[in-house]
Design an enzyme around this catalytic site. Structure first.
Site, PDB file in Angstrom:
ATOM      1  CG  PHE A 147      16.004  11.639  42.056  1.00  0.00           C
ATOM      2  CD1 PHE A 147      16.417  11.226  43.308  1.00  0.00           C
ATOM      3  CD2 PHE A 147      15.389  10.730  41.217  1.00  0.00           C
ATOM      4  CE1 PHE A 147      16.215   9.913  43.724  1.00  0.00           C
ATOM      5  CE2 PHE A 147      15.177   9.414  41.627  1.00  0.00           C
ATOM      6  CZ  PHE A 147      15.594   9.006  42.883  1.00  0.00           C
ATOM      7  CG  ASP A 232      18.003  11.686  34.212  1.00  0.00           C
ATOM      8  OD1 ASP A 232      17.073  11.061  33.664  1.00  0.00           O
ATOM      9  OD2 ASP A 232      18.377  11.444  35.376  1.00  0.00           O
ATOM     10  CE  LYS A 261      11.069   7.538  37.335  1.00  0.00           C
ATOM     11  NZ  LYS A 261      11.036   6.420  38.290  1.00  0.00           N
TER      12      LYS A 261
END
Length: 415
Positions: A147, A232, A261
């Site tokens: 993702f 990532d 985030k």
């Protein structure tokens, strides 16, 4: 102690009723009004222990005083200049984040998906200008179950039919191979390969931890093939795994690393690509940018985030609490209350037992009714990602409540 709101601002079912809001999420039946640390209060005055932490965006809890103070101070100065002009925090922010991550250069963006898009663009341009791949032929090897966001390019490398369906035509240039399988990556790499892009731990898939030799083998493979290793770390980075970056557990460093985030401290979206100077330097004025990327307010908060992480106390805390978490999860699996459980640091993916006839969603709803906020993924998995600042007592409160819920479901299944 977190004060209760004066009065409800909307009924708890408001998000389910027809409204002006597009229905692209399926939230649990909680309307949050206030938060502090690991706890939140909804519009009905109910208190909940937040064990999701905004998918790691709230690694430092709700309204961490140092982060709130940094934001408030910057609000009294300047919030945005655009990149048409410099501001006094931009270079210090870049220096602080690269120092923390052991990298050479930073390119600021806003969201996680933007950071990965930036890494893809940089890798392709590096491939054409430095490696010598013919124009338009660059390929990037990616992993099944990954993702990286929901932009058109990100879903083009996704194997999730829900994320992909109905959004074609898709961006070409990606080769998808099984996660954790180095041989499959090696078979997919050829002279057109500019990068291998993976998550050190797959978060959205349910905290999938690869074999211990996976990242070191990818590092060696990419070096030998003159390809970039792009990692990532948008969910896994900045303390979640008990280390500053998840890749630290494997002793490797990506050529490019995406952050997001937690970099915004749960206050505003902040992301970045960090990595090798020679790679990021291929992006020159006019080739990439963002009006809000690296804005003054974002840099002020990001600098405060680095200040929290530089001493290493929060990473050590996540590692210590992670041992307690792992022991409790292993116990639930051994007792047959969970089908499987995976943990790394203060992060867990819990697979509900299919024989109980319940879904991850149903288990999450039961937990919400008992004051614990978690969220399912892919139907049968529950993710736990509490703030790194959570107390041991609160962590065990959440796990005790989870145990009670799983026992109830098991008892009901036997009836």
């Amino acid at each position: 102690m977190l004060d209760h709101p004066a009065a409800p601002t909307s009924p708890p079912e408001a998000h389910l009723a027809p409204s002006a809001l597009a229905h692209n999420y399926h939230p649990l039946d909680v309307v949050i009004a206030a938060g502090e640390g690991s706890w939140v209060i909804d519009t009905r005055g109910r208190r909940f222990l937040d064990c999701l932490a905004g998918y790691s965006a709230l690694n430092f809890g709700h309204r961490h005083p140092a982060l709130v103070a940094a934001a408030k101070a910057q609000l009294d100065r300047i919030t945005l200049t655009s990149r048409a002009f410099d501001h006094e925090l931009l270079v210090p922010f870049a220096e602080a984040v690269t120092r923390l991550t052991g990298t050479e250069m930073l390119l600021p963006m806003n969201t996680g998906a933007e950071a990965v898009e930036t890494a893809v663009k940089a890798a392709r341009k590096w491939g054409y200008e430095v490696k010598g791949v013919p124009d338009g032929e660059a390929t990037i090897v990616v992993a099944e179950g990954a993702f990286h966001g929901r932009t058109t390019t990100m879903i083009s490398m996704s194997s999730d039919p829900e994320a992909r369906g109905g959004f074609g035509p898709y961006t070409p240039g990606f080769r998808v191979v099984p996660y954790g399988d180095v041989d499959a990556v090696a078979a997919a790499v050829d002279e057109t390969t500019v990068a291998v892009l993976v998550e050190p731990v797959q978060g959205e898939s349910g905290v999938i931890v690869p074999p211990a030799d996976y990242l070191p083998a990818l590092r060696n493979l990419c070096t030998a093939a003159d390809a970039l290793l792009v990692l990532d770390e948008i969910q896994s980075g900045l303390g979640r795994t008990g280390t500053t970056l998840a890749q630290d557990l494997a002793g490797v460093r990506g050529d490019l690393i995406t952050l997001g985030k937690a970099l915004g401290g749960g206050i505003l979206p902040v992301s970045a690509v960090v990595g090798r100077r020679d790679v990021l330097s291929v992006l020159t004025p006019g080739t990439h940018g963002s009006t809000f990327g690296g804005n003054s307010l974002a840099c002020a908060v990001g600098l405060a985030v680095v200040d929290l992480l530089e001493p290493g106390d929060l990473q050590a805390r996540a590692a210590t609490l992670g041992v307690e978490l792992r022991e409790r999860v292993d116990d639930l699996v051994s007792r047959g209350l969970l089908a499987a459980g995976r943990t790394v640091g203060l992060w867990a993916g819990l697979d509900v037992e299919p024989g109980l006839g319940v879904s991850g969603r149903a288990t999450c709803e039961r937990l919400v009714s008992r004051g614990i906020l978690v969220k399912e993924t892919h139907g049968t998995t529950i993710r736990l990602a509490p703030p790194l600042t959570i107390s041991s007592d609160d962590l065990h409160l959440a796990l005790d409540t989870l145990t009670e819920v799983l026992r109830e479901e098991a008892a009901e299944a036997r009836r």
